[in-house]
Design a protein around this motif. Structure first.
Motif, mmCIF file in Angstrom:
data_model
loop_
_atom_site.group_PDB
_atom_site.id
_atom_site.type_symbol
_atom_site.label_atom_id
_atom_site.label_comp_id
_atom_site.label_asym_id
_atom_site.label_seq_id
_atom_site.Cartn_x
_atom_site.Cartn_y
_atom_site.Cartn_z
ATOM 1 N N ALA A 47 0.791 -1.218 0.000
ATOM 2 C CA ALA A 47 0.000 0.000 0.000
ATOM 3 C C ALA A 47 0.830 1.277 0.000
ATOM 4 O O ALA A 47 1.973 1.285 0.449
ATOM 5 N N GLY A 48 0.183 2.354 -0.469
ATOM 6 C CA GLY A 48 0.878 3.624 -0.505
ATOM 7 C C GLY A 48 0.092 4.809 0.023
ATOM 8 O O GLY A 48 0.672 5.867 0.261
ATOM 9 N N VAL A 49 -1.230 4.653 0.203
ATOM 10 C CA VAL A 49 -2.058 5.821 0.529
ATOM 11 C C VAL A 49 -2.707 5.644 1.903
ATOM 12 O O VAL A 49 -3.419 4.669 2.140
ATOM 13 N N LEU A 50 -2.444 6.584 2.806
ATOM 14 C CA LEU A 50 -3.013 6.507 4.157
ATOM 15 C C LEU A 50 -4.143 7.523 4.330
ATOM 16 O O LEU A 50 -3.975 8.708 4.019
ATOM 17 N N GLU A 51 -5.257 7.052 4.877
ATOM 18 C CA GLU A 51 -6.362 7.952 5.203
ATOM 19 C C GLU A 51 -5.998 8.745 6.462
ATOM 20 O O GLU A 51 -5.154 8.318 7.253
ATOM 21 N N GLN A 52 -6.728 9.852 6.673
ATOM 22 C CA GLN A 52 -6.489 10.666 7.870
ATOM 23 C C GLN A 52 -6.643 9.836 9.148
ATOM 24 O O GLN A 52 -5.850 9.963 10.082
ATOM 25 N N GLY A 53 -7.647 8.947 9.174
ATOM 26 C CA GLY A 53 -7.891 8.116 10.362
ATOM 27 C C GLY A 53 -6.682 7.246 10.695
ATOM 28 O O GLY A 53 -6.380 7.011 11.864
ATOM 29 N N VAL A 293 -9.794 -6.411 -0.254
ATOM 30 C CA VAL A 293 -10.432 -5.531 -1.245
ATOM 31 C C VAL A 293 -9.474 -5.401 -2.435
ATOM 32 O O VAL A 293 -8.259 -5.457 -2.239
ATOM 33 N N PRO A 294 -9.996 -5.214 -3.643
ATOM 34 C CA PRO A 294 -9.073 -4.903 -4.742
ATOM 35 C C PRO A 294 -8.433 -3.549 -4.451
ATOM 36 O O PRO A 294 -9.061 -2.701 -3.807
ATOM 37 N N PRO A 295 -7.184 -3.308 -4.860
ATOM 38 C CA PRO A 295 -6.460 -2.114 -4.405
ATOM 39 C C PRO A 295 -6.926 -0.785 -5.018
ATOM 40 O O PRO A 295 -6.427 0.268 -4.621
ATOM 41 N N THR A 296 -7.886 -0.820 -5.931
ATOM 42 C CA THR A 296 -8.269 0.389 -6.660
ATOM 43 C C THR A 296 -8.641 1.565 -5.753
ATOM 44 O O THR A 296 -8.361 2.707 -6.079
ATOM 45 N N GLY A 297 -9.274 1.336 -4.628
ATOM 46 C CA GLY A 297 -9.640 2.463 -3.765
ATOM 47 C C GLY A 297 -8.636 2.733 -2.662
ATOM 48 O O GLY A 297 -8.866 3.595 -1.816
ATOM 49 N N ALA A 298 -7.528 1.991 -2.613
ATOM 50 C CA ALA A 298 -6.479 2.146 -1.584
ATOM 51 C C ALA A 298 -7.034 1.926 -0.172
ATOM 52 O O ALA A 298 -6.709 2.651 0.764
ATOM 53 N N LYS A 299 -7.882 0.925 -0.019
ATOM 54 C CA LYS A 299 -8.566 0.724 1.271
ATOM 55 C C LYS A 299 -7.969 -0.362 2.159
ATOM 56 O O LYS A 299 -8.214 -0.383 3.365
ATOM 57 N N GLY A 300 -7.214 -1.320 1.607
ATOM 58 C CA GLY A 300 -6.806 -2.520 2.362
ATOM 59 C C GLY A 300 -6.089 -2.228 3.672
ATOM 60 O O GLY A 300 -6.508 -2.676 4.735
ATOM 61 N N LEU A 301 -5.028 -1.470 3.592
ATOM 62 C CA LEU A 301 -4.249 -1.166 4.793
ATOM 63 C C LEU A 301 -5.070 -0.312 5.762
ATOM 64 O O LEU A 301 -5.039 -0.515 6.982
ATOM 65 N N ASN A 302 -5.801 0.644 5.211
ATOM 66 C CA ASN A 302 -6.603 1.527 6.066
ATOM 67 C C ASN A 302 -7.681 0.748 6.822
ATOM 68 O O ASN A 302 -7.992 1.044 7.970
ATOM 69 N N LEU A 303 -8.234 -0.253 6.153
ATOM 70 C CA LEU A 303 -9.253 -1.087 6.790
ATOM 71 C C LEU A 303 -8.621 -1.941 7.894
ATOM 72 O O LEU A 303 -9.214 -2.147 8.954
#
Ligand code: RFL
Ligand code: PHB
Length: 395
Positions: A47-53, A293-303
């Motif tokens: 992963a590369g994108v981190l949400e604020q949370g 999740v498929p990586p398209t929304g960058a959600k895996g690590l954040n979840l």
């Protein structure tokens, strides 16, 4: 060797490491058990994108100094379709929210360093793991560590061992319900020490297939190409990769694309997967062990991070009164959030990828939806709100 702990964490990916840090702060003693070496875990480019949370939890733990120094704050990203780029202004559409580009490898490293500095117990390169007593009063874990038997007794086990791990498989078939969608394509990723083609990410819908221009720093690029699910990676020389990528970009990006030798190249299959419930007896699943999740929304690590936040709360409450309701509530809270992210990741994947070579109708429908998405503020707000991460309080 024998150890007795409150919680045994299986898996030292981001879920396991972060849970360890949260339990340490809550005064809950635990041990971390990992099959691979620390070097191997750090070499996996994901992963590369981190949400604020996600950034917020690392802030609370005091583990974000390097993240704020080296991470790149992104206020938007581009959607490229019909040969033109359109910006999704995350900040304007979400009242000031943003994401941070900071690699999973770096998050993992920061968490590992914290563990080492506190002398917290971690067993790497553990073999032959077996777990008994998940439906009894106490759990017993047996394994081989550095050639000798390792035995651990624990009150609870956190299954943070990823999609291919052991823990989920310990839940009886009569209890576990799984939901799965496997996509007919994968992502071929390349990491290269070249300047990124743009300051922000570009998600590309092209009749030739999806592409993503991402980055790890201002001098390190991460690019992805949609390829068939069973693609042979040896068929992809660096030259072929750059030429196919360039062909999926708009003329200006294609002209500005800097190429160079790849320092990592891999193919990731795309899958949506959920296992319910996330708790059985003394076992609690978190992260990729329970859902993909498929990586398209960058959600895996954040979840994975939001699961672990709920899990640390549930474990803290359980060790106060030993009431099972905390553990069941953990599963229910997570699954609400998980299904929202599954929906978004599935939708964004469906919108951006080419599903069959002759699907001209689907291509036109995707372009019409993308056009609507960038013109309608309601539609682009829905995309932006999901991309920056839905509120934790919704679960
Ligand atoms: P991990 O990272 O798979 O870690 C699980 C760990 O458990 C160990 N293990 C065992 N240990 C002991 N005994 C056993 N029997 C064991 N079996 C397994 C494994 O060795 C491993 O170290 O799961 P975790 O911690 O839940 O973390 C999940 C994330 O890694 C994952 O969701 C993300 O990488 C997904 N992902 C992305 N997520 C995002 O939020 N944003 C992104 O931009 C993003 N991009 C991506 C991604 C995943 C990708 N791939 C390759 C799947 C891009 C890609 C290409
Ligand atoms: C990445 O940089 O690896 C990345 C970024 C955005 C995604 C997926 C992966 O949606």
């Amino acid at each position: 060797m024998h150890q007795r702990v409150q919680v045994a964490i299986i898996g030292a990916g981001p879920s396991g490491l972060l849970l360890g840090a949260l339990l340490d702060r809550a005064g809950i003693d635990h041990v971390l058990i990992e099959r691979q070496s620390p070097e191997y875990v750090l070499s996996r480019i994901r992963a590369g994108v981190l949400e604020q949370g996600t950034v917020d939890v690392l802030d609370q733990l005091g583990l974000s100094i390097r993240l704020h120094r080296e991470g790149l704050v992104h206020h938007g990203f581009d959607l490229l379709f019909e040969g033109k780029r359109h910006r999704i202004d995350l900040q304007a559409l979400t009242r000031g929210k943003q994401v941070v580009v900071y690699g999973q490898t770096e998050v993992t490293k920061d968490l590992m360093d914290d563990r080492a500095s506190k002398g917290l117990s971690s067993y790497y390169e553990v073999e032959g793991l077996s777990i008994q007593g998940l439906d009894a009063d106490q759990v017993e874990i047996n394994a081989i560590y550095q050639g000798a038997p390792l035995r651990i007794h624990a009150d609870l086990v956190a299954g943070c061992d990823g999609f291919h791990g052991l823990c989920r498989k310990l839940i009886p078939e009569s209890v576990l319900r799984t939901y799965e969608k496997v996509y007919p394509f994968g992502w071929l990723g390349v990491l290269a020490d070249v300047k990124p083609v743009s300051d922000e990410l570009i998600y590309v819908n092209s009749p030739k297939g999806f592409a993503l221009c991402s980055m790890r720093s201002t001098t390190r690029s991460r690019y992805y190409l949609q390829v068939p699910a069973n693609e042979d990676i040896t068929a992809w020389s660096d030259d072929r990769f750059w030429s196919v990528l360039s062909d999926r970009l708009d003329p200006q990006a294609a002209k500005e694309l800097m190429t160079g030798p790849s320092i990592e190249k891999s193919i990731a299959p795309l899958r949506s997967f959920v296992a319910e419930p996330m708790r059985w007896g003394r076992l609690l699943l978190a992260g990729d062990a329970a859902h993909i999740v498929p990586p398209t929304g960058a959600k895996g690590l954040n979840l994975a991070v939001s699961d672990v936040r709920y899990l640390a709360e549930a474990l803290t409450a359980w060790f106060k009164d030993h009431h099972d309701k905390h553990l069941d509530r953990y599963s229910q809270r997570c699954l609400k959030r998980v299904w929202r992210a599954e929906r978004f990741s599935w939708w964004f994947t469906s919108l951006m990828h080419r599903f069959a070579d002759d699907a001209d109708f689907e291509q036109k429908i995707q372009e019409a939806e993308l056009d609507y998405l960038v013109r309608s503020q309601a539609a682009s707000s829905a995309l932006a709100e999901n991309y920056v991460g839905l509120p934790m309080e919704w679960s």
